[in-house]
Design a protein around this motif. Structure first.
Motif, short mmCIF file in Angstrom:
data_model
loop_
_atom_site.label_atom_id
_atom_site.label_comp_id
_atom_site.label_asym_id
_atom_site.label_seq_id
_atom_site.Cartn_x
_atom_site.Cartn_y
_atom_site.Cartn_z
N ASP A 72 0.44 -1.38 11.01
CA ASP A 72 -0.47 -2.60 10.91
C ASP A 72 0.38 -3.44 10.94
N LYS A 99 8.44 1.69 5.47
CA LYS A 99 8.74 1.91 6.43
C LYS A 99 7.64 2.12 6.75
N ALA A 100 5.95 3.41 5.80
CA ALA A 100 5.15 3.48 6.26
C ALA A 100 4.21 1.89 6.74
N HIS A 160 0.51 -1.00 -0.31
CA HIS A 160 0.12 0.05 0.09
C HIS A 160 0.68 1.66 -0.24
N TYR A 161 1.76 1.02 0.25
CA TYR A 161 3.08 2.36 0.33
C TYR A 161 4.02 2.27 -0.67
N PRO A 162 4.22 3.67 -0.82
CA PRO A 162 5.94 3.75 -1.89
C PRO A 162 7.31 3.63 -0.96
N GLN A 163 6.83 3.41 0.36
CA GLN A 163 8.31 3.35 1.30
C GLN A 163 7.82 1.96 2.17
N ILE A 185 4.65 -0.45 9.12
CA ILE A 185 5.08 0.31 10.32
C ILE A 185 3.47 -0.70 11.06
#
Ligand SMILES: Cc1cc2nc3c(=O)[nH]c(=O)nc-3n(C[C@H](O)[C@H](O)[C@H](O)COP(=O)(O)O)c2cc1C
Ligand code: SF4
Ligand code: FES
Lengths: 157, 433
Positions: free
Chosen positions: A29, A24-25, A19-22, A27
């Protein structure tokens, strides 16, 4: 016991990251997933989550401590969040707290001896029209009275 | 000016949270029109601007105008972020929208995303909102299956994906820059602006952040036309909004009223007046950070400008009613504790100030305070506002300033004049020798 997700959860981690381009994002969920799996976020779990997301364990620890909904320590079978912000306070939150204290013998932050309930007092739950209200696990209960709360506590398995 | 049924219409239709019912009641017509007729961004934001739709998350910033701040020549992805963190004490309207009309929010978000050419929408939902999250999850799935989200939406060349992101219990994450940090996987720490998110936001890309309710009015603006919407309200305050009313009131709940409706009408006609027919003492008009109003100040119209004129705010529309039995000292202590607990701690005035105010209020509430304490409280509050990275500092100080000023006698009564510290040298009001 070493900490590790079953395959289904491992796949879910991959989906969350998607769901995220990075990475770390993801974390937030992933921590929720870990909490569901392992009960609370122990240092071992932090280490494991860190390894999944290529982050230092200390970073994961910072996140766990910043947000209130990640559990650093074990809680009882049911986590009770009793709102004591303004609207609930005006509508009798203190009586609800007194009832819980009397009936279960625990105050805020404490767990019953049989490990069934942990009580937290919390800020506004966004349900002030149902004040006083509380949550037990993921369910919201509102328009409480001392009698209703008494029955509610009895009805929880 | 009165009760309207724009968003709340869907609350009254059974199962309007489900796609077929929502569509049967005119749902997705606006988004379909915007997408299939390929409305250019200008046309979308000028329509919303003409409707005078204000941001309903708290600050009241005109919605269409905000969208126009995304640089047109910016390359790479852009993001629309939906603020569904709803944590301002007294506020619960967004929860109702997500539960009962999740497609209305999604439809509005699709239109807003088109206005800034965003292909990804992140909805940041507060962690405690389990049922609203489930309701949104289901709606997103339905919309994807129907081809309204995902690739080639409504048969066009547009792709829009919605991602749900759960918060984890931190009020500060409702502040837009903190929310973005949190979404990126950091602690929810606010950042100094500029750069504004519209230029450098989520993952350093241009980003627009809007509240759930703001976006939910967008399809209605397109459906009914901006003139209709603007006219419902008053000058510069278009349309209507959801007011959440709670506390000592007979019928707490969500009421949708056109902007400019008299506050008295909401409290006494729609919400049934004060519980137990007691006398009204005070009203917090739009979430706990708004300056409190005394019962004598409620002859005001419910719009952003009218409340600003009397020194308060319309805020989030979450109104808290307090009757004559209310202990204002206790209420203020409760509010002080909240902001002290939720301060992220980055700025000294906010971190230290909220702590001081709480400790002073604890003294005052327990009957051990002095008049000097009240002066100090006022001074500390005055030093926080305007000196911090984010508006939480103001949010913490405004209630203090207004409570102490407007209910001074009640605060004075709590403090015992005899205990003025000798060193202070200051004589306090009410001191007797
Ligand atoms: C401390 C703080 C908390 C906030 N909490 C929320 C919130 O829970 N929901 C929200 O929509 N806006 C909240 N806001 C306002 C947001 O920063 C932002 O202005 C808003 O989401 C913009 O959307 P709008 O223009 O549609 O209102 C908060 C602001 C501050 C300073
Ligand atoms: S004003 Fe308070 S909450 Fe906002 S950034 Fe500063 S310390 Fe954090
Ligand atoms: S004050 Fe308790 S839910 Fe808002």
């Amino acid at each position: 016991m070493s900490v590790s997700f079953p395959d289904k959860e491992k796949k879910r981690v991959e989906e969350i990251i998607e769901h995220y381009p990075q990475k770390k994002a993801a974390i937030g969920d992933v921590l929720y997933l870990a909490q569901k799996q392992f009960g609370h976020i122990s240092p071992e779990v932090e280490l494991y989550v860190a390894s999944l997301l290529d982050l230092p364990a200390s970073y994961v620890h910072q996140i766990v401590t910043f947000y209130t909904m990640y559990l650093e320590n074990p809680v009882g079978k049911h986590l009770m969040l009793l709102c004591n912000n303004v609207s609930c306070m005006l509508c009798g939150a203190e009586d609800m707290l007194a009832k819980v204290e009397k009936k279960l013998g625990i105050g805020p932050g404490e767990t019953t001896k049989d490990n069934k309930f942990t009580l937290w007092t919390v800020e506004c739950l966004g349900a002030c029209e149902m004040a006083p209200c509380l949550m037990i696990d993921d369910k919201l209960y509102g328009n409480l009275t001392v009698e209703k709360l008494d029955k509610l506590l009895d009805s929880v398995e | 000016m009165a009760k309207v049924k724009l968003i709340t219409r869907f609350f009254e239709i059974e199962d309007a949270n489900l796609l077929p019912i929502y569509e049967a009641n005119g749902g997705y017509a606006a988004a379909r029109k915007v997408v299939t007729e390929s409305w250019p961004p200008d046309k979308i934001f000028s329509t919303v601007k003409a409707a005078n739709l204000r941001g309903l998350g708290g600050a009241g910033f005109p919605a269409g105008m905000k969208w126009s701040f995304v640089p047109k020549d910016a390359e790479g992805p852009k993001y629309l972020v939906v603020n569904a963190d709803e944590s301002e004490p007294g506020t619960f309207k967004d929860r109702h929208i997500m539960l009962k009309a999740p497609h209305l929010l999604l439809e509005g978000a699709i239109i807003a995303a088109c206005s800034i050419n965003a292909e990804d929408i992140y909805i940041y939902v507060r962690g405690e909102y389990y049922q609203p999250t489930q309701s949104l999850e289901r709606a997103i799935e339905e919309a994807e299956d129907a081809g309204f989200l995902g690739k080639n939406i409504f048969g066009s060349h547009k792709n829009i994906k919605v991602h749900l992101h759960r918060g984890a219990g931190a009020y500060i994450c409702g502040e837009e820059t903190a929310l973005l940090s949190s979404l990126e996987g950091f602690k929810g720490w606010p950042k100094l602006k500029p750069p504004f998110p519209a230029v450098k936001g989520l993952f350093s890309k241009p980003t627009i952040i809007n509240n759930v309710e703001t976006l939910s009015y967008v399809p209605i603006v397109i459906d009914k036309g901006p003139e209709y919407f603007a006219k419902l309200g008053v000058e510069r305050n278009g349309g209507a909004r959801l007011f959440g009313i709670s506390g000592h009131v007979k019928k707490p709940g969500v009421y949708e009223l056109s902007l400019g409706t008299p506050m008295r009408e909401l409290i006494f006609d729609h919400a049934g007046g004060v519980r137990g027919d007691r006398k009204l003492k005070a009203v917090i008009p739009g979430g706990s950070s708004c300056p409190v109003l005394t019962a004598d100040e409620i002859d005001v119209n419910l719009d952003f400008d009218s409340l600003a004129k009397i020194g308060s705010m319309l805020g989030s529309g979450g109104m808290i009613i307090m009757d004559e039995t209310t202990d204002m000292v206790k209420v203020l202590l409760r509010i002080c504790r909240f902001y002290a607990f939720e301060s992220c701690g980055q700025c000294t005035p906010c971190r230290e100030g909220t702590g001081w105010m709480t400790r002073i209020m604890e003294r005052v509430a327990s009957g051990e305070g002095t008049s000097q304490d009240l002066d100090d409280l006022y001074d500390v509050a005055g030093m926080i506002g305007g000196n911090t990275i984010c508006p939480l500092g103001d949010a913490a100080s405004l209630p203090v300033l207004s409570f102490v000023k407007k209910f001074r006698a009640e605060f004075e009564a709590k403090v015992s004049a005899a205990k003025v510290p000798a060193a202070s040298g200051k004589k306090s009001a009410g001191e007797e020798i």
